[in-house]
Write a protein that holds these residues in place. Structure first.
Motif, PDB file in Angstrom:
ATOM      1  N   ALA A   1       3.215   0.728   3.211  1.00  0.00           N
ATOM      2  CA  ALA A   1       2.746  -0.059   4.342  1.00  0.00           C
ATOM      3  C   ALA A   1       2.320  -1.442   3.864  1.00  0.00           C
ATOM      4  CB  ALA A   1       1.585   0.641   5.034  1.00  0.00           C
ATOM      5  N   SER A   2       2.308  -2.379   4.800  1.00  0.00           N
ATOM      6  CA  SER A   2       1.907  -3.744   4.458  1.00  0.00           C
ATOM      7  C   SER A   2       1.606  -4.522   5.736  1.00  0.00           C
ATOM      8  CB  SER A   2       3.016  -4.424   3.663  1.00  0.00           C
ATOM      9  OG  SER A   2       2.569  -5.653   3.142  1.00  0.00           O
TER      10      SER A   2
ATOM     11  N   TYR B   1       0.829  -1.205   0.000  1.00  0.00           N
ATOM     12  CA  TYR B   1       0.000   0.000   0.000  1.00  0.00           C
ATOM     13  C   TYR B   1       0.860   1.250   0.000  1.00  0.00           C
ATOM     14  CZ  TYR B   1      -3.798  -3.048   1.612  1.00  0.00           C
ATOM     15  OH  TYR B   1      -4.751  -4.023   1.727  1.00  0.00           O
ATOM     16  N   TRP B   2       0.317   2.308  -0.589  1.00  0.00           N
ATOM     17  CA  TRP B   2       0.812   3.671  -0.408  1.00  0.00           C
ATOM     18  C   TRP B   2      -0.277   4.449   0.333  1.00  0.00           C
ATOM     19  CZ3 TRP B   2       5.668   5.125  -0.983  1.00  0.00           C
ATOM     20  CH2 TRP B   2       6.495   4.427  -1.863  1.00  0.00           C
TER      21      TRP B   2
ATOM     22  N   GLY C   1       0.879  -3.814   9.973  1.00  0.00           N
ATOM     23  CA  GLY C   1       1.957  -4.203  10.867  1.00  0.00           C
ATOM     24  C   GLY C   1       3.285  -3.603  10.471  1.00  0.00           C
ATOM     25  N   TYR C   2       3.401  -3.243   9.194  1.00  0.00           N
ATOM     26  CA  TYR C   2       4.657  -2.735   8.669  1.00  0.00           C
ATOM     27  C   TYR C   2       4.445  -1.349   8.058  1.00  0.00           C
ATOM     28  CZ  TYR C   2       5.387  -7.852   8.544  1.00  0.00           C
ATOM     29  OH  TYR C   2       5.446  -9.181   8.846  1.00  0.00           O
ATOM     30  N   TRP C   3       5.253  -0.396   8.496  1.00  0.00           N
ATOM     31  CA  TRP C   3       5.223   0.968   7.970  1.00  0.00           C
ATOM     32  C   TRP C   3       6.648   1.421   7.668  1.00  0.00           C
ATOM     33  CZ3 TRP C   3       0.923   4.045   7.198  1.00  0.00           C
ATOM     34  CH2 TRP C   3      -0.279   3.642   7.801  1.00  0.00           C
TER      35      TRP C   3
ATOM     36  N   VAL D   1      -3.911   5.847  -0.751  1.00  0.00           N
ATOM     37  CA  VAL D   1      -3.641   6.322  -2.102  1.00  0.00           C
ATOM     38  C   VAL D   1      -3.828   5.204  -3.124  1.00  0.00           C
ATOM     39  CG1 VAL D   1      -1.853   7.233  -3.639  1.00  0.00           C
ATOM     40  CG2 VAL D   1      -2.035   8.084  -1.285  1.00  0.00           C
ATOM     41  N   SER D   2      -3.198   4.049  -2.843  1.00  0.00           N
ATOM     42  CA  SER D   2      -3.200   2.976  -3.821  1.00  0.00           C
ATOM     43  C   SER D   2      -2.722   1.697  -3.154  1.00  0.00           C
ATOM     44  CB  SER D   2      -2.273   3.340  -4.982  1.00  0.00           C
ATOM     45  OG  SER D   2      -2.212   2.328  -5.946  1.00  0.00           O
ATOM     46  N   HIS D   3      -3.097   0.566  -3.748  1.00  0.00           N
ATOM     47  CA  HIS D   3      -2.467  -0.671  -3.334  1.00  0.00           C
ATOM     48  C   HIS D   3      -2.390  -1.656  -4.493  1.00  0.00           C
ATOM     49  CE1 HIS D   3      -6.685  -1.967  -2.384  1.00  0.00           C
ATOM     50  NE2 HIS D   3      -6.236  -3.181  -2.658  1.00  0.00           N
TER      51      HIS D   3
END
Length: 122
Positions: free
Chosen positions: A97-98, A35-36, A110-112, A48-50
């Motif tokens: 992110a993810s 993801y953004w 969980g991830y940034w 924004v987008s994924h």
């Protein structure tokens, strides 16, 4: 450990372009949707987008559709965001992110990454 490191932000004039990158490590990148997410000054987070995994299907917020393109290179564990026809309202801190999801209101990842600043101004 998991790391997401964004790069490519900067100052650009309206109508210009930037290409953001997000280098991922510490997890099996190809298995994760990516993801953004951005945050404008004084405002909340905005999806924004994924992009999903192997099939590579992409999704965009209406505000960026037709101007931004998300892509990924699974061989290099890297996520991209090509941003064209930039507008002043695109100004903000852009995060990759993810490891989670968003419904547009809640952001449960969980991830940034640490974010990269994009400023669109003349």
């Amino acid at each position: 450990q998991v790391q997401l490191v964004e790069s490519g932000g900067g100052l650009v004039q309206p109508g210009g372009s930037l290409r953001l990158s997000c280098a991922a490590s510490g997890f099996t990148f190809e298995n994760y949707w990516m993801y953004w997410v951005r945050q404008a000054p004084g405002k909340g987070l905005e999806w924004v987008s994924h992009i999903i995994t192997a099939a590579g299907s992409t999704y965009y917020a209406d505000s960026v559709k037709g101007r931004f393109t998300i892509s990924r290179d699974n061989a290099k564990n890297t996520l991209f965001l090509q941003m064209d026809k930039l507008k002043p309202e695109d100004t903000g801190l852009y995060y990759c992110a993810s490891g989670g999801f968003t419904d547009g209101t809640h952001y449960a990842f969980g991830y940034w990454g640490q974010g990269t600043q994009v400023t669109v101004s003349s």
